[in-house]
Write a protein that holds these residues in place. Structure first.
Motif, PDB file in Angstrom:
ATOM      1  N   LYS A  31       2.606  -4.393   7.642  1.00 16.14           N
ATOM      2  CA  LYS A  31       2.592  -4.017   9.057  1.00 16.14           C
ATOM      3  C   LYS A  31       2.187  -2.559   9.161  1.00 16.14           C
ATOM      4  N   ILE A  32       1.238  -2.293  10.039  1.00 15.93           N
ATOM      5  CA  ILE A  32       0.851  -0.937  10.384  1.00 15.93           C
ATOM      6  C   ILE A  32       1.360  -0.709  11.801  1.00 15.93           C
ATOM      7  N   ASN A  33       2.177   0.291  11.974  1.00 14.03           N
ATOM      8  CA  ASN A  33       2.762   0.580  13.295  1.00 14.03           C
ATOM      9  C   ASN A  33       3.386  -0.673  13.912  1.00 14.03           C
ATOM     10  N   SER A  34       4.097  -1.439  13.076  1.00 18.25           N
ATOM     11  CA  SER A  34       4.828  -2.664  13.454  1.00 18.25           C
ATOM     12  C   SER A  34       3.929  -3.850  13.797  1.00 18.25           C
ATOM     13  N   VAL A  35       2.636  -3.790  13.460  1.00 15.70           N
ATOM     14  CA  VAL A  35       1.704  -4.879  13.735  1.00 15.70           C
ATOM     15  C   VAL A  35       1.243  -5.471  12.401  1.00 15.70           C
ATOM     16  N   SER A  36       1.376  -6.791  12.258  1.00 17.02           N
ATOM     17  CA  SER A  36       1.046  -7.475  11.004  1.00 17.02           C
ATOM     18  C   SER A  36      -0.445  -7.521  10.741  1.00 17.02           C
ATOM     19  N   LYS A  83      -4.054   9.375  11.482  1.00 19.09           N
ATOM     20  CA  LYS A  83      -2.953   9.974  10.725  1.00 19.09           C
ATOM     21  C   LYS A  83      -1.609   9.541  11.289  1.00 19.09           C
ATOM     22  N   ASN A  84      -0.570   9.757  10.475  1.00 18.90           N
ATOM     23  CA  ASN A  84       0.824   9.548  10.886  1.00 18.90           C
ATOM     24  C   ASN A  84       1.133   8.138  11.370  1.00 18.90           C
ATOM     25  N   ASN A  85       0.786   7.164  10.554  1.00 17.60           N
ATOM     26  CA  ASN A  85       1.076   5.764  10.852  1.00 17.60           C
ATOM     27  C   ASN A  85       2.168   5.266   9.918  1.00 17.60           C
ATOM     28  N   MET A  97       1.473   7.563   6.980  1.00 17.13           N
ATOM     29  CA  MET A  97       0.327   7.040   6.226  1.00 17.13           C
ATOM     30  C   MET A  97      -0.946   7.314   7.019  1.00 17.13           C
ATOM     31  N   SER A  98      -1.956   7.819   6.329  1.00 19.90           N
ATOM     32  CA  SER A  98      -3.259   8.055   6.964  1.00 19.90           C
ATOM     33  C   SER A  98      -4.252   6.990   6.513  1.00 19.90           C
ATOM     34  N   GLN A 130       0.667   7.903  -4.175  1.00 19.16           N
ATOM     35  CA  GLN A 130       1.795   8.403  -3.381  1.00 19.16           C
ATOM     36  C   GLN A 130       3.071   7.603  -3.634  1.00 19.16           C
ATOM     37  N   THR A 131       2.945   6.313  -3.844  1.00 20.51           N
ATOM     38  CA  THR A 131       4.115   5.441  -4.011  1.00 20.51           C
ATOM     39  C   THR A 131       4.435   5.158  -5.477  1.00 20.51           C
TER      40      THR A 131
END
Length: 145
Positions: A31-36, A83-85, A97-98, A130-131
């Protein structure tokens, strides 16, 4: 014998299953910004990216970028940046996350040729680094921390 899964989970890593596609790529849902959406995990992609056509779908705040993209048979492509997702995979979440935004139609056309469904984006080496990701190709999964 200590298994990789036990070792990594004991160290605080989160396990994410992957689906191997006919193209040889590995797909997973996030999910990006709560969207699958559906993404390819690509160690050869330096940055994570999402297609221009998905900007409103994922509620991205895009900005102009002077960087040109290249890869997967295409060069000198116009890009933007978001940016900032947030990026969530099941119960695991990464803030800030960008994503590079550009035309991914050539990727989806290649997937279509082998009867695979289209993807929304590509998760690349920036995310993997990063992870502190560990990919287990034998078990079709990866781990993030």
């Amino acid at each position: 014998m200590l298994q990789l899964r036990n070792l990594l989970e004991d160290k605080g890593f989160y396990r994410i299953p992957l689906k191997k596609l006919k193209s040889g790529h590995y797909r997973f849902s996030a999910k990006i910004n709560s969207v699958s959406g559906d993404f390819i995990l690509d160690t050869g992609a330096s940055t994570s990216c999402i297609g221009f056509d998905q900007i409103s779908y994922f509620k991205l705040k895009n900005e102009v970028s002077k960087i040109k993209a290249a890869g997967a048979g295409a060069i000198n492509m116009k890009t933007e940046i978001a940016k900032n997702n947030s990026l969530s995979i099941n119960k695991w979440t990464l803030q800030s996350m960008s994503f590079v935004l550009f035309d991914l139609s050539h990727v989806n056309k290649a997937l279509q040729q082998v009867n695979e469904l289209p993807i929304h984006g590509i998760i690349g080496a920036d995310f993997l680094k990063q992870t502190r990701a560990v990919i287990d190709y034998g078990r079709n999964c990866f781990y993030v921390k």
